[in-house]
Design a protein around this motif. Structure first.
Motif, PDB file in Angstrom:
ATOM      1  N   PHE A 191       0.825  -1.217   0.000  1.00 51.58           N
ATOM      2  CA  PHE A 191       0.000   0.000   0.000  1.00 51.58           C
ATOM      3  C   PHE A 191       0.861   1.269   0.000  1.00 51.58           C
ATOM      4  N   SER A 244       0.347   3.857   1.761  1.00 48.01           N
ATOM      5  CA  SER A 244       0.545   4.318   3.139  1.00 48.01           C
ATOM      6  C   SER A 244       1.214   3.238   3.998  1.00 48.01           C
ATOM      7  N   ALA A 253       0.154   0.816   5.357  1.00 47.02           N
ATOM      8  CA  ALA A 253      -0.979   0.140   6.018  1.00 47.02           C
ATOM      9  C   ALA A 253      -0.541  -0.889   7.044  1.00 47.02           C
ATOM     10  N   LEU A 254       0.490  -0.559   7.828  1.00 43.46           N
ATOM     11  CA  LEU A 254       0.910  -1.480   8.901  1.00 43.46           C
ATOM     12  C   LEU A 254      -0.120  -1.405  10.029  1.00 43.46           C
ATOM     13  N   TYR A 255      -0.336  -2.542  10.693  1.00 40.93           N
ATOM     14  CA  TYR A 255      -1.302  -2.560  11.807  1.00 40.93           C
ATOM     15  C   TYR A 255      -0.658  -1.838  12.988  1.00 40.93           C
ATOM     16  N   ASP A 256      -1.191  -0.666  13.326  1.00 42.55           N
ATOM     17  CA  ASP A 256      -0.475   0.168  14.294  1.00 42.55           C
ATOM     18  C   ASP A 256      -0.600  -0.294  15.745  1.00 42.55           C
ATOM     19  N   MET A 287       0.148  -3.386  16.473  1.00 43.62           N
ATOM     20  CA  MET A 287       1.081  -4.524  16.545  1.00 43.62           C
ATOM     21  C   MET A 287       2.500  -4.046  16.269  1.00 43.62           C
ATOM     22  N   ARG A 303       5.734  -7.708   4.643  1.00 40.72           N
ATOM     23  CA  ARG A 303       4.494  -8.365   5.071  1.00 40.72           C
ATOM     24  C   ARG A 303       3.812  -9.083   3.903  1.00 40.72           C
TER      25      ARG A 303
END
Lengths: 257, 264
Positions: free
Chosen positions: A97, A99, A101-104, A106, A164
């Protein structure tokens, strides 16, 4: 930056798009797009903001549905797939992505382990840890395991975002503006990473960008999108050697000549 | 369709948007019942969320329940004294707290605290493409984010409501004890003397419905957030307002239905 050494299998099409149309309300974004991606090939889709570049790859991965046309990914009509069949196909496609789009909520390790925990139920914790360390090493961030996404720089976030997707070993990589918002040095690092990923994982890639440096150094072919249609598709020299006013206009606004 | 006036056009557009919203919310809720019985169940995430919702709401629920108990007792005493009926105070407080105030106060606090939190969290995940990232990784975001949170609120809020009622009764007991000598056992016995099984059942059912409402409204608003950070704030705000509105309507409906059962 490295030169491209990828072997393209022109007899095998991994993405085939014909007559693709997509509108949002009254706004017609894609107006009859035709496109092929061969196995092992990198194609950069160039165009100004708002021309439908991101919409195109979101349709390829099934995040958006098409209005008209045909989208075949790895031999399957993406819009006819639902549930498990769609999930199985998506596991073969990596999506990076804009942005990141990392899970913030985690940390880096959890971000990378999450797709494996959810999709590879038979893997043990040790195997998942090994896979995470391996992929972190491949994006050059071996020591960032415990850091939260908010502690990372823009370039590092992009790398983790790519890692990821790589952890599921995809056959196709879709990059949405991989160098946007980065300084020239970090952009060059991301460009090298895209080429390394192609060599190491033997992926076929679509790179959405408006950065000519990125397009020139990562792509075998360039596709120039303008007002919902491809104006020109070919090698970098073929596209930017063309007399087309729109193509030349886009070229002249960039620093590269 | 041609519109004669601008007002007609605005009214028609407004109604169209409203019914589209109702349809979308209805579909979203229906999907919960379809997904909740399907594997994978994500039990660890349900437990995590229940723990988060329950433990983090505990101090506020304790304080509010305790104060409600004291204030309600203090304000009821003078009226009962006028009729020489202060001995009815524990029963009155018991009925008021167990049947109405406990579940309602807990639901309103959780709508504000938990509902807005869920709306903001999911809204932020939506606008930063984290939900899309789950989807492209072949993870069902509805199942992982919505079902787990709705289950967590549906399980946790009834427990919190019972706890709130207990704390409120304790606050009431302390106030009664300060005025007249009374043992805690005698107070609780007196408070529960007039409360039937149907009352407890109705109270728990109400809390389950309130919990489900808070969860589904919070996740719906978060999941449908648009327009960046502004949209996140709006999702959190709308999650609270809509959940509170629905809780009051549900309160009236459930009390009415319980009263019908009482006649049978």
């Amino acid at each position: 930056m490295k030169e491209l050494h990828n072997i393209i299998h022109r007899e095998e099409t991994v993405i085939s798009i014909t007559g693709l149309h997509k509108s949002f309300g009254d706004l017609e974004v894609l107006r009859g797009v035709d496109f092929n991606l061969f196995r092992g090939e990198n194609v950069a889709v160039l165009g100004k903001s708002g021309t439908g570049k991101s919409v195109l790859i979101k349709i390829i991965v099934g995040l958006l549905t098409r209005d008209q046309g045909e989208v075949i990914v790895l031999g399957q009509h993406i819009d006819q797939l639902v549930g498990k069949e769609l999930d199985t196909l998506r596991l073969r496609i990596g999506f990076s992505f804009q942005s990141s789009a990392l899970y913030d909520s985690m940390n880096v390790h959890q971000n990378l382990a999450f797709p494996l925990i959810m999709n590879r139920k038979t893997m043990s914790k040790a195997e998942i840890d090994f896979a995470v360390d391996e992929v972190l090493d491949s994006v050059g961030l071996a020591n960032k395991n415990k850091q939260m996404p908010s502690d990372l720089s823009g370039g590092q976030r992009k790398r983790i975002g790519i890692a990821r997707t790589l952890i599921l070993k995809p056959e196709i990589m879709l990059y949405d503006e991989p160098t946007s918002g980065l300084d020239p040095i970090t952009s060059a690092e991301i460009i090298d990473l895209i080429n390394e990923v192609q060599e190491r994982y033997n992926t076929s890639s679509v790179i959405i960008t408006h950065d000519l440096t990125c397009a020139k150094n990562t792509a075998n072919r360039i596709a120039m999108l303008h007002k919902g249609r491809f104006l020109k598709v070919g090698t970098f020299d073929e596209v930017f050697g063309s007399e087309n006013e729109q193509v030349q206009g886009f070229f002249n606004y960039n620093f590269i000549r | 369709m041609a519109f004669r006036t601008k007002k007609q056009y605005i009214l028609s557009k407004g109604l169209d948007e409203y019914f589209k919203g109702v349809h979308s919310a209805w579909k979203f809720t229906g999907l919960f019942f379809k997904e909740v019985f399907k594997r994978p169940f994500h039990l660890r995430e349900v437990i995590n969320q229940s723990f988060e919702i329950g433990l983090k709401s505990l101090p506020l629920i304790s304080l509010t329940g305790f104060i409600v108990g004291i204030v309600f007792t203090k304000q009821s005493r003078p009226s009962l004294e006028d009729f020489g009926a202060t001995s009815w105070l524990p029963s009155l407080i018991g009925i008021a707290i167990v049947k109405a105030l406990g579940p309602l106060v807990t639901a309103l606090i959780c709508a504000g605290k938990v509902g807005s939190g869920i709306g903001a969290e999911l809204g932020s995940m939506k606008v930063t493409e984290q939900i899309d990232a789950m989807e492209v990784s072949a993870i069902n975001p509805y199942k992982y984010l919505v079902v787990t949170r709705v289950l967590a609120t549906t399980i946790t809020i009834p427990v919190l409501a019972l706890y709130c009622s207990f704390v409120a009764l304790y606050g009431s007991y302390l106030n009664v004890h300060a005025e007249e000598t009374s043992s805690m056992i005698a107070f609780y016995q007196s408070a529960f003397k007039t409360i039937s099984f149907l009352d407890i059942f109705t109270s728990v059912t109400k809390s389950i419905v309130f919990g489900f409402t808070i969860g589904i409204v919070g996740t719906y608003k978060g999941f449908n957030a648009t327009q960046g950070t502004r949209g996140v704030g709006r999702a959190a705000n709308q999650a609270v307002v809509l959940a509170m509105f629905l809780i009051f309507i549900e309160e009236v409906l459930i009390v009415q239905v319980a009263n019908w059962f009482r006649f049978f």
